[in-house]
Design a protein around this motif. Structure first.
Motif, PDB file in Angstrom:
ATOM      1  N   VAL A 248       0.866  -1.180   0.000  1.00  0.00           N
ATOM      2  CA  VAL A 248       0.000   0.000   0.000  1.00  0.00           C
ATOM      3  C   VAL A 248       0.900   1.226   0.000  1.00  0.00           C
ATOM      4  CG1 VAL A 248      -1.808   1.276   1.193  1.00  0.00           C
ATOM      5  CG2 VAL A 248      -1.795  -1.229   1.255  1.00  0.00           C
ATOM      6  N   VAL A 249       0.663   2.152  -0.919  1.00  0.00           N
ATOM      7  CA  VAL A 249       1.450   3.384  -1.036  1.00  0.00           C
ATOM      8  C   VAL A 249       0.531   4.566  -0.760  1.00  0.00           C
ATOM      9  CG1 VAL A 249       2.892   4.806  -2.522  1.00  0.00           C
ATOM     10  CG2 VAL A 249       2.963   2.319  -2.738  1.00  0.00           C
ATOM     11  N   LEU A 250       0.919   5.383   0.225  1.00  0.00           N
ATOM     12  CA  LEU A 250       0.152   6.582   0.564  1.00  0.00           C
ATOM     13  C   LEU A 250       1.013   7.814   0.318  1.00  0.00           C
ATOM     14  CD1 LEU A 250      -1.613   5.658   3.936  1.00  0.00           C
ATOM     15  CD2 LEU A 250      -2.636   5.768   1.671  1.00  0.00           C
ATOM     16  N   ASN A 251       0.414   8.853  -0.241  1.00  0.00           N
ATOM     17  CA  ASN A 251       1.072  10.139  -0.398  1.00  0.00           C
ATOM     18  C   ASN A 251       0.367  11.133   0.516  1.00  0.00           C
ATOM     19  OD1 ASN A 251       3.074   9.560  -2.488  1.00  0.00           O
ATOM     20  ND2 ASN A 251       1.307   9.188  -3.808  1.00  0.00           N
ATOM     21  N   LEU A 252       1.063  11.530   1.578  1.00  0.00           N
ATOM     22  CA  LEU A 252       0.502  12.444   2.568  1.00  0.00           C
ATOM     23  C   LEU A 252       1.116  13.822   2.384  1.00  0.00           C
ATOM     24  CD1 LEU A 252       0.790  10.068   5.656  1.00  0.00           C
ATOM     25  CD2 LEU A 252      -1.170  10.348   4.147  1.00  0.00           C
ATOM     26  N   GLY A 253       0.428  14.857   2.884  1.00  0.00           N
ATOM     27  CA  GLY A 253       0.935  16.228   2.792  1.00  0.00           C
ATOM     28  C   GLY A 253       0.706  16.984   4.080  1.00  0.00           C
ATOM     29  N   LEU A 254       1.749  17.598   4.627  1.00  0.00           N
ATOM     30  CA  LEU A 254       1.630  18.439   5.818  1.00  0.00           C
ATOM     31  C   LEU A 254       1.737  19.899   5.428  1.00  0.00           C
ATOM     32  CD1 LEU A 254       3.861  16.429   8.342  1.00  0.00           C
ATOM     33  CD2 LEU A 254       1.400  16.259   7.942  1.00  0.00           C
ATOM     34  N   THR A 255       1.198  20.764   6.257  1.00  0.00           N
ATOM     35  CA  THR A 255       1.194  22.198   5.953  1.00  0.00           C
ATOM     36  C   THR A 255       2.618  22.765   5.994  1.00  0.00           C
ATOM     37  OG1 THR A 255       0.816  22.682   8.288  1.00  0.00           O
ATOM     38  CG2 THR A 255      -1.130  22.487   6.874  1.00  0.00           C
ATOM     39  N   TYR A 256       2.813  23.925   5.349  1.00  0.00           N
ATOM     40  CA  TYR A 256       4.154  24.508   5.221  1.00  0.00           C
ATOM     41  C   TYR A 256       4.673  25.108   6.529  1.00  0.00           C
ATOM     42  CZ  TYR A 256       5.786  24.059   0.457  1.00  0.00           C
ATOM     43  OH  TYR A 256       6.314  23.560  -0.701  1.00  0.00           O
ATOM     44  N   ASP A 257       3.805  25.245   7.518  1.00  0.00           N
ATOM     45  CA  ASP A 257       4.300  25.741   8.804  1.00  0.00           C
ATOM     46  C   ASP A 257       4.817  24.609   9.693  1.00  0.00           C
ATOM     47  OD1 ASP A 257       1.958  24.500   9.404  1.00  0.00           O
ATOM     48  OD2 ASP A 257       0.992  26.219  10.358  1.00  0.00           O
ATOM     49  N   THR A 258       4.904  23.403   9.140  1.00  0.00           N
ATOM     50  CA  THR A 258       5.455  22.276   9.886  1.00  0.00           C
ATOM     51  C   THR A 258       6.968  22.455  10.015  1.00  0.00           C
ATOM     52  OG1 THR A 258       3.758  20.809   8.989  1.00  0.00           O
ATOM     53  CG2 THR A 258       5.677  19.766   9.975  1.00  0.00           C
ATOM     54  N   THR A 259       7.460  22.354  11.248  1.00  0.00           N
ATOM     55  CA  THR A 259       8.903  22.513  11.477  1.00  0.00           C
ATOM     56  C   THR A 259       9.633  21.214  11.158  1.00  0.00           C
ATOM     57  OG1 THR A 259       8.719  21.819  13.784  1.00  0.00           O
ATOM     58  CG2 THR A 259       8.420  24.174  13.310  1.00  0.00           C
ATOM     59  N   ALA A 260      10.970  21.317  11.109  1.00  0.00           N
ATOM     60  CA  ALA A 260      11.776  20.124  10.837  1.00  0.00           C
ATOM     61  C   ALA A 260      11.600  19.092  11.937  1.00  0.00           C
ATOM     62  CB  ALA A 260      13.253  20.519  10.695  1.00  0.00           C
ATOM     63  N   GLU A 261      11.492  19.541  13.184  1.00  0.00           N
ATOM     64  CA  GLU A 261      11.300  18.600  14.293  1.00  0.00           C
ATOM     65  C   GLU A 261       9.966  17.883  14.163  1.00  0.00           C
ATOM     66  OE1 GLU A 261      12.309  21.683  14.566  1.00  0.00           O
ATOM     67  OE2 GLU A 261      14.392  21.371  15.215  1.00  0.00           O
ATOM     68  N   LYS A 262       8.937  18.637  13.791  1.00  0.00           N
ATOM     69  CA  LYS A 262       7.612  18.014  13.619  1.00  0.00           C
ATOM     70  C   LYS A 262       7.603  17.035  12.438  1.00  0.00           C
ATOM     71  CE  LYS A 262       4.777  19.533  16.779  1.00  0.00           C
ATOM     72  NZ  LYS A 262       4.036  18.578  17.653  1.00  0.00           N
ATOM     73  N   MET A 263       8.348  17.355  11.379  1.00  0.00           N
ATOM     74  CA  MET A 263       8.432  16.431  10.245  1.00  0.00           C
ATOM     75  C   MET A 263       9.105  15.124  10.670  1.00  0.00           C
ATOM     76  SD  MET A 263       7.849  15.632   7.124  1.00  0.00           S
ATOM     77  CE  MET A 263       7.336  17.145   6.320  1.00  0.00           C
ATOM     78  N   LYS A 264      10.189  15.230  11.449  1.00  0.00           N
ATOM     79  CA  LYS A 264      10.848  14.023  11.953  1.00  0.00           C
ATOM     80  C   LYS A 264       9.899  13.212  12.831  1.00  0.00           C
ATOM     81  CE  LYS A 264      15.518  15.974  11.878  1.00  0.00           C
ATOM     82  NZ  LYS A 264      16.694  16.388  12.703  1.00  0.00           N
ATOM     83  N   GLU A 265       9.121  13.914  13.656  1.00  0.00           N
ATOM     84  CA  GLU A 265       8.158  13.223  14.520  1.00  0.00           C
ATOM     85  C   GLU A 265       7.101  12.488  13.689  1.00  0.00           C
ATOM     86  OE1 GLU A 265       4.954  14.190  18.113  1.00  0.00           O
ATOM     87  OE2 GLU A 265       6.139  15.812  17.210  1.00  0.00           O
TER      88      GLU A 265
END
Length: 368
Positions: A248-265
């Protein structure tokens, strides 16, 4: 009165012949009773299946043979023209050979069912129906050829005639011939079995039957699709049932105000999710979560996981999506949606005009 003749035979002889036929029918009924009450329970008690197969193979043909014998004795007691007797004898020669063929057909069918019907793992052999059908066709063709040979038909001449006619027939029935060879291709190559879910071209469903001419597939709408065998063998077939796991392949998108720490999380949350959902492979090599791109309105994440063979595809996919949604909400991670920011820059001439207008208004005010 019994001495009176009907069609060249006395009434007494007619009555005796009829009684012989009735006696044959009574004997058959007795055999049926003995088989049901004595022989069948006796064969069921034994551990060996061979006696059951022999009993299954012989019972109906033996009954038919007794009826044939009774009719044959009854007919030959009476006086008939030689031409009629010859026709009756030829018919009986054919019927006797076909009766013996019936024995062999039932014997092969029983042997296949008992000794080849189940695999070593205890599951039914799904290719048994087409194997049995093919063998029975061959047995009956051989029996019919022997029956015709038994009454004096020149088989060589017949085969020669059939050969010439077969060429014309083959040209007129090319698709049918291709379907028959397609059935043997499916039988020998075994790209799928009955009960497997397959996909080819735009068709996807479960195989319910493989015949000599066509294969039947039940699609997800519970509709039976009948497809000629040659079309299946000429196509690329995907056997979905044989896959060890479903990717199963999912393409997710987070908002541009997401910080690098939040992306790692977010990536760590995704990698840990398979351990929380049943029937999802938790092997590190089967879980991929990477930050892939800066799209127009989102920070893109590609997430790949594998559903194990025993899992329900739709159910597991739904459970994973629920876990992703719940985990991201708890972590304060926001999914992006298509947005656009518009920057408006005013023209300098427009600004000067507005400034002049304001100055004029101020002068008028001072004069007042």
């Amino acid at each position: 009165m019994l001495e009176n003749e009907i069609w060249g035979n006395s009434i007494q002889n007619w009555i005796i012949s009829i009684l012989i036929i009735v006696a044959a029918i009574v004997i058959v009924k007795l055999i049926t009773l003995v088989s049901k009450k004595v022989l069948k329970p006796l064969t069921d008690r034994t551990k060996n299946q061979l006696d059951n197969i022999i009993f299954y193979s012989l019972e109906p043909p033996v009954k038919f043979a007794i009826i044939l014998l009774g009719i044959w004795i009854a007919i030959h007691r009476l006086v008939y023209p030689d031409s009629f007797v010859k026709v009756v004898d030829n018919i009986y020669r054919i019927l006797i050979v076909l009766d013996i063929t019936w024995v062999f057909a039932r014997l092969f069918s029983g042997l296949l069912q008992v000794y080849w019907g189940r695999r070593s793992n205890g599951q039914n052999n799904k290719m048994l129906p087409i194997i049995k059908r093919t063998i029975l066709v061959v047995v009956w063709i051989i029996g019919l050829v022997m029956a015709l040979s038994n009454v004096g038909v020149n088989i060589s001449a017949l085969l020669g005639t059939l050969g010439i006619g077969g060429i014309a027939f083959a040209l007129a029935a090319q698709d049918t011939v291709k379907n028959v060879f397609g059935a043997f291709t499916l039988l020998t190559d075994k790209p799928f079995n009955i009960g497997d879910t397959i996909r080819f071209d735009s068709i996807e469903g479960t195989v319910v039957d493989i015949g000599i001419r066509s294969t039947r597939i039940m699609n997800y709408d519970k509709r039976i699709i009948t497809i000629p065998n040659y079309k299946i063998t000429d196509s690329s077939i995907i056997n979905i049932s044989s896959e060890p796991m479903r990717r199963v392949v999912l393409n997710l998108g987070l908002t541009y105000d997401t910080t690098a720490e939040k992306m790692k999380e977010a990536l760590e949350i995704l990698k840990a999710l398979p351990q929380k959902v049943e029937n999802v492979s938790s092997s590190p090599s089967n879980v991929v979560a990477v930050f892939t791109e800066y799209s127009d309105s989102a920070l893109g994440i590609m997430y790949i996981y594998y559903i194990e063979k025993q899992g329900d595809i739709l159910g597991v996919t739904s459970n994973m999506n629920m876990e992703i949604l719940d985990s991201f909400n708890k972590a304060g991670l926001e999914f992006a949606f298509p947005t656009r920011t518009i920057y408006i820059q005013k023209d300098e001439s427009e600004n000067e005009t507005k400034d002049n207008d304001k100055a004029s208004e101020a002068k008028v005010g001072s004069l007042k």
